[in-house]
Design a protein around this motif. Structure first.
Motif, PDB file in Angstrom:
ATOM      1  N   UNK A  89       0.866  -1.179   0.000  1.00  0.00           N
ATOM      2  CA  UNK A  89       0.000   0.000   0.000  1.00  0.00           C
ATOM      3  C   UNK A  89       0.899   1.224   0.000  1.00  0.00           C
ATOM      4  N   UNK A  90       0.916   1.921  -1.104  1.00  0.00           N
ATOM      5  CA  UNK A  90       1.774   3.086  -1.226  1.00  0.00           C
ATOM      6  C   UNK A  90       1.235   4.226  -0.345  1.00  0.00           C
ATOM      7  N   UNK A  91       2.128   5.030   0.229  1.00  0.00           N
ATOM      8  CA  UNK A  91       3.586   5.019   0.008  1.00  0.00           C
ATOM      9  C   UNK A  91       4.383   4.319   1.118  1.00  0.00           C
ATOM     10  N   UNK A  92       3.695   3.720   2.103  1.00  0.00           N
ATOM     11  CA  UNK A  92       4.447   3.324   3.297  1.00  0.00           C
ATOM     12  C   UNK A  92       3.964   2.029   3.958  1.00  0.00           C
ATOM     13  N   UNK A  93       3.548   1.037   3.164  1.00  0.00           N
ATOM     14  CA  UNK A  93       3.166  -0.258   3.724  1.00  0.00           C
ATOM     15  C   UNK A  93       3.642  -1.367   2.778  1.00  0.00           C
ATOM     16  N   UNK A  94       4.299  -2.388   3.336  1.00  0.00           N
ATOM     17  CA  UNK A  94       4.778  -3.492   2.511  1.00  0.00           C
ATOM     18  C   UNK A  94       4.850  -4.755   3.358  1.00  0.00           C
ATOM     19  N   UNK A  95       4.412  -5.874   2.770  1.00  0.00           N
ATOM     20  CA  UNK A  95       4.568  -7.177   3.415  1.00  0.00           C
ATOM     21  C   UNK A  95       4.999  -8.184   2.362  1.00  0.00           C
ATOM     22  N   UNK A  96       6.041  -8.960   2.669  1.00  0.00           N
ATOM     23  CA  UNK A  96       6.559  -9.976   1.753  1.00  0.00           C
ATOM     24  C   UNK A  96       6.778 -11.266   2.543  1.00  0.00           C
ATOM     25  N   UNK A  97       6.014 -12.311   2.213  1.00  0.00           N
ATOM     26  CA  UNK A  97       6.161 -13.619   2.842  1.00  0.00           C
ATOM     27  C   UNK A  97       6.831 -14.538   1.828  1.00  0.00           C
ATOM     28  N   UNK A  98       8.024 -15.034   2.143  1.00  0.00           N
ATOM     29  CA  UNK A  98       8.813 -15.817   1.201  1.00  0.00           C
ATOM     30  C   UNK A  98       9.012 -17.240   1.711  1.00  0.00           C
ATOM     31  N   UNK A 110       5.709  -0.958   8.168  1.00  0.00           N
ATOM     32  CA  UNK A 110       4.440  -0.329   8.533  1.00  0.00           C
ATOM     33  C   UNK A 110       4.459   1.188   8.447  1.00  0.00           C
ATOM     34  N   UNK A 111       5.502   1.736   7.814  1.00  0.00           N
ATOM     35  CA  UNK A 111       5.614   3.180   7.699  1.00  0.00           C
ATOM     36  C   UNK A 111       6.563   3.790   8.708  1.00  0.00           C
ATOM     37  N   UNK A 112       6.831   3.058   9.786  1.00  0.00           N
ATOM     38  CA  UNK A 112       7.733   3.550  10.819  1.00  0.00           C
ATOM     39  C   UNK A 112       8.824   2.547  11.162  1.00  0.00           C
ATOM     40  N   UNK A 113       8.493   1.263  11.123  1.00  0.00           N
ATOM     41  CA  UNK A 113       9.418   0.209  11.481  1.00  0.00           C
ATOM     42  C   UNK A 113       9.512  -0.818  10.356  1.00  0.00           C
ATOM     43  N   UNK A 114      10.701  -1.391  10.202  1.00  0.00           N
ATOM     44  CA  UNK A 114      10.890  -2.529   9.303  1.00  0.00           C
ATOM     45  C   UNK A 114      11.176  -3.749  10.169  1.00  0.00           C
ATOM     46  N   UNK A 115      10.572  -4.891   9.781  1.00  0.00           N
ATOM     47  CA  UNK A 115      10.715  -6.114  10.555  1.00  0.00           C
ATOM     48  C   UNK A 115      11.135  -7.247   9.620  1.00  0.00           C
ATOM     49  N   UNK A 116      12.133  -7.995  10.029  1.00  0.00           N
ATOM     50  CA  UNK A 116      12.517  -9.219   9.327  1.00  0.00           C
ATOM     51  C   UNK A 116      12.286 -10.366  10.308  1.00  0.00           C
ATOM     52  N   UNK A 117      11.441 -11.309   9.920  1.00  0.00           N
ATOM     53  CA  UNK A 117      10.990 -12.329  10.869  1.00  0.00           C
ATOM     54  C   UNK A 117      11.168 -13.717  10.279  1.00  0.00           C
ATOM     55  N   UNK A 234      -6.561  -3.403  -0.077  1.00  0.00           N
ATOM     56  CA  UNK A 234      -6.574  -2.532   1.102  1.00  0.00           C
ATOM     57  C   UNK A 234      -6.603  -3.413   2.345  1.00  0.00           C
ATOM     58  N   UNK A 235      -5.590  -3.305   3.178  1.00  0.00           N
ATOM     59  CA  UNK A 235      -5.465  -4.142   4.363  1.00  0.00           C
ATOM     60  C   UNK A 235      -5.291  -3.261   5.599  1.00  0.00           C
ATOM     61  N   UNK A 236      -5.715  -3.747   6.777  1.00  0.00           N
ATOM     62  CA  UNK A 236      -5.549  -2.974   8.015  1.00  0.00           C
ATOM     63  C   UNK A 236      -4.082  -2.814   8.385  1.00  0.00           C
ATOM     64  N   UNK A 237      -3.804  -1.861   9.270  1.00  0.00           N
ATOM     65  CA  UNK A 237      -2.426  -1.561   9.654  1.00  0.00           C
ATOM     66  C   UNK A 237      -1.736  -2.769  10.285  1.00  0.00           C
ATOM     67  N   UNK A 238      -2.488  -3.582  11.034  1.00  0.00           N
ATOM     68  CA  UNK A 238      -1.883  -4.745  11.693  1.00  0.00           C
ATOM     69  C   UNK A 238      -1.384  -5.785  10.704  1.00  0.00           C
ATOM     70  N   UNK A 239      -1.860  -5.737   9.467  1.00  0.00           N
ATOM     71  CA  UNK A 239      -1.445  -6.679   8.435  1.00  0.00           C
ATOM     72  C   UNK A 239       0.032  -6.505   8.099  1.00  0.00           C
ATOM     73  N   UNK A 240       0.577  -5.323   8.374  1.00  0.00           N
ATOM     74  CA  UNK A 240       1.951  -5.008   7.999  1.00  0.00           C
ATOM     75  C   UNK A 240       2.900  -5.047   9.193  1.00  0.00           C
ATOM     76  N   UNK A 241       2.559  -5.877  10.188  1.00  0.00           N
ATOM     77  CA  UNK A 241       3.428  -6.141  11.330  1.00  0.00           C
ATOM     78  C   UNK A 241       3.405  -7.636  11.624  1.00  0.00           C
TER      79      UNK A 241
END
Length: 272
Positions: A89-98, A110-117, A234-241
């Motif tokens: 979701x531009x400009x500040x949401x990304x999720x990649x499951x590999x 999530x626009x503020x934090x990047x997480x690698x899990x 369109x996904x909720x904010x929690x989707x990107x954490x």
């Protein structure tokens, strides 16, 4: 530009796209006969249309299957594959499951934090991130060697990103065997990478990217196949954490030792 997967405990993802010498379609002259530094308008128009289509919506999702080569002990290359489920979701949401041939990894922004899990061992690296997807992708690469083979598809301006160092581009023809649709096939190159791309003739969406990194001594080929496109995701904010932030074991957001500069040696600045 990274060309191999990195150890999971640093959660570095560096599988990259790739290419090969394009096949000739009826009536098409060999690529080697193309004039030096030629940018064929028809090929550029295909790239511009793809870029406009991708940026016409704030949200999108797709599946990317990447097949990449790595030399075997006998010399000939072995092929490995990964599957990435991507939501943006531009400009500040990304999720990649590999997932795939190797450890499964997850990347969130999530626009503020990047997480690698890494879910299997419940390992989490977290770091403050810039305010845009483009800046976060660049920071993730520089800071932790994280790179996605479809980066050129999810940046704010794909055409600008693709054409920056381009010195040749030409139209190859049309195909009806990739992506279950008719595609326009083009090829383009810079000094470091040669790419062949299959772009939907009607929907203007990328269906396949196949590239060869010219500065890679093994000249390994990499390919990304795209499917399951949805343009208005369109996904909720929690989707990107990650859903295990509180219980995860924390690790450093850093590249694996093999990509770190030796002590006392200034690390060179590289660009993916």
């Amino acid at each position: 530009m990274p060309t191999r997967q990195q150890p999971v405990r640093w959660l570095s993802i560096s599988v990259v796209i790739a290419a090969f010498t394009p096949p000739l379609y009826a009536g098409q002259t060999p690529a080697v006969d193309a004039p030096t530094a030629q940018l064929e308008p028809k090929a550029l128009d295909v790239l511009k249309a793809m870029s406009a289509r991708l940026t016409s919506t704030q949200g999108l999702s797709f599946k990317a299957v990447t097949t990449y080569e790595k030399p075997s002990r006998l010399g000939p290359a072995l092929a490995y594959s990964t599957v990435a489920l991507v939501n943006e979701q531009r400009p500040d949401r990304l999720r990649v499951l590999t997932s795939g041939d190797g450890p499964a990894t997850e990347f969130y922004y999530d626009g503020k934090q990047a997480y690698a899990y890494e879910r299997k061992d419940n390992l989490l690296a977290q770091v403050d991130a810039p305010p845009t997807i483009d800046a976060t992708l660049e920071a993730a690469y520089k800071r932790a060697a994280i790179y996605f083979p479809f980066t050129d598809v999810i940046v704010a301006d794909p055409y600008k990103d693709l054409s920056r160092d381009m010195r040749m581009a030409f139209y190859v023809g049309q195909s009806t065997v990739v992506g279950d649709t008719t595609t326009d096939v083009i090829a383009y190159t810079s000094d470091t990478v040669f790419v062949q791309a299959w772009i939907g003739t009607e929907d203007k969406l990328p269906r396949r990217l196949r590239a060869e990194f010219l500065d890679d001594p093994s000249r390994s080929r990499h390919q990304v196949d795209f499917s399951d496109w949805k343009l208005s995701s369109a996904m909720p904010a929690t989707f990107f954490k990650p859903d295990q932030i509180e219980s995860a074991h924390r690790i450093k957001f850093a590249p694996p030792p093999s990509l770190r500069a030796p002590q006392g040696v200034k690390e060179p600045v590289t660009k993916p």
